[in-house]
Design a protein around this motif. Structure first.
Motif, PDB file in Angstrom:
ATOM      1  N   ASN A 220      30.688  45.782  36.565  1.00  0.00           N
ATOM      2  CA  ASN A 220      31.277  46.986  37.147  1.00  0.00           C
ATOM      3  C   ASN A 220      32.643  47.217  36.518  1.00  0.00           C
ATOM      4  O   ASN A 220      33.516  46.346  36.567  1.00  0.00           O
ATOM      5  CB  ASN A 220      31.403  46.835  38.666  1.00  0.00           C
ATOM      6  CG  ASN A 220      31.843  48.130  39.329  1.00  0.00           C
ATOM      7  OD1 ASN A 220      32.990  48.529  39.218  1.00  0.00           O
ATOM      8  ND2 ASN A 220      30.921  48.789  40.016  1.00  0.00           N
ATOM      9  N   GLY A 223      35.056  50.181  39.530  1.00  0.00           N
ATOM     10  CA  GLY A 223      35.460  49.792  40.877  1.00  0.00           C
ATOM     11  C   GLY A 223      35.115  50.822  41.928  1.00  0.00           C
ATOM     12  O   GLY A 223      35.500  50.682  43.100  1.00  0.00           O
ATOM     13  N   SER A 226      31.668  49.355  43.929  1.00  0.00           N
ATOM     14  CA  SER A 226      31.960  48.003  43.472  1.00  0.00           C
ATOM     15  C   SER A 226      30.933  46.954  43.882  1.00  0.00           C
ATOM     16  O   SER A 226      30.925  45.853  43.330  1.00  0.00           O
ATOM     17  CB  SER A 226      33.342  47.569  43.977  1.00  0.00           C
ATOM     18  OG  SER A 226      33.399  47.639  45.400  1.00  0.00           O
TER      19      SER A 226
END
Length: 347
Positions: A220, A223, A226
């Motif tokens: 990821n 964010g 997330s």
């Protein structure tokens, strides 16, 4: 783009369709197509979220029920569409497959290899037609690409890659209550690599062949959602010796997507102005001719009901869809372990 049919003389009995879950982002597109066709009708809708199901049922003139067994058991239903969350495909498949009526299930087939194996066994036991919501291999452009690959014009193929990506994370596409499940790993089974990677993996499996092992890095970057991944890159070793790369992303802000296949006599790729071409050193790029498109999604479901697609073709694609689950499963395992992972074979 969804194929819309103008009114015409009906050659077939009206096909009645039941929708099992309206969770997927493509649900409205499928129901819009059904509503504009004169050869099919949405007659029933089940959803585990009563508010969501009722909204869609009222909008598209179907009967809503929160009782799955009653919808699956309706005698007037000819076929099913499953648009549930990824990890909820298997329970709905297990409910519908024994009825023996054709099923169009959104991709991926399932979120886990073990679930795909269980569904395959049930499909074969009941001889039920099941196909997924894949569309990229079936349009005229990609059928022309497949014809070029199969012709041998590229020479000995050494490597292939496919990028399938958009900016869903940056665009906050999954912020609504209806679509929040895309960022819930318990419901989605994964993030961008499960969502976008599924298309790329299915196409490479369909055009290049079976995959023996994979290594991947999935993570990821934004964010924003997330709890799940928003991008990933995987490297494949195909059984025929070809190396492949898949890129999947919800954080892609530009660039050229699509397929690239390189062989000893030339490379096929998606040119930004010309579309798909074949080029080689010292030679001018030559456009790839389109071939007849194959039916997909709602059109494929109706063709299956009418017996317009051979079982051989349907079974071959079902195998590709099941294999895609095993490949993606192995990619996530590789990303976690940091090593090459063998792909489980589903027979």
């Amino acid at each position: 783009m969804f194929q819309i049919h103008h009114k015409r003389e009906r050659k077939f009995r009206l096909t009645n369709i039941a929708l099992l879950s309206a969770a997927h982002i493509h649900t409205r597109g499928f129901l819009e197509e059904i509503s504009k066709r004169d050869d099919c009708s949405l007659v029933a809708l089940w959803d585990d979220m009563a508010d969501r199901g009722t909204r869609y049922a009222e909008e598209y003139g179907a009967a809503f029920s929160g009782d799955l067994d009653s919808v699956v058991g309706r005698q007037d239903v000819d076929a099913f569409i499953i648009c549930a969350e990824n990890t909820r495909h298997l329970p709905l498949l297990k409910a519908a497959i024994p009825v023996g009526k054709p099923i169009f299930c959104e991709k991926p087939f399932t979120a886990l290899t073990a679930d795909a194996a269980e569904a395959l066994e049930l499909i074969r036991e009941h001889d039920t037609i099941v196909h997924m919501g894949y569309f990229q291999p079936f349009d005229g452009v990609m059928q022309g690409v497949k014809k070029m690959i199969d012709s041998g014009a590229l020479g000995q193929i050494t490597h292939a890659r496919f990028r399938n990506a958009h900016h869903a994370a940056y665009g906050h596409w999954f912020d609504s209550e209806d679509l929040a499940w895309f960022s819930n790993p318990d419901l989605a089974g994964g993030g961008a690599f499960m969502d976008m990677g599924a298309h790329a993996v299915h196409l490479l499996r369909s055009f290049i062949g079976t995959v023996d092992s994979v290594t991947a890095t999935i993570g990821n970057a934004s964010g924003i959602y997330s709890a799940v991944d928003d991008h990933g890159i995987a490297l494949f070793r195909f059984a025929n010796g070809v190396l492949g790369t898949v890129e999947a992303s919800w954080v892609q802000t530009g660039g050229i997507g699509g397929l690239e296949v390189t062989g000893s006599e030339g490379t096929l790729f998606n040119h930004p102005q010309l579309g798909y071409v074949v080029a080689a050193p010292g030679k001018e790029a030559q456009p790839v001719e389109e071939a007849p498109a194959l039916p997909t999604r709602v059109e494929r479901l109706l063709a299956a009901v009418r017996g317009e697609i051979s079982r051989e073709e349907l079974n071959e694609d079902l195998q590709c869809s099941a294999d895609a689950v095993a490949i993606i499963d192995a990619c996530y395992a590789s990303s976690s372990s940091g090593s090459w992972v063998n792909v489980e074979k589903l027979g």
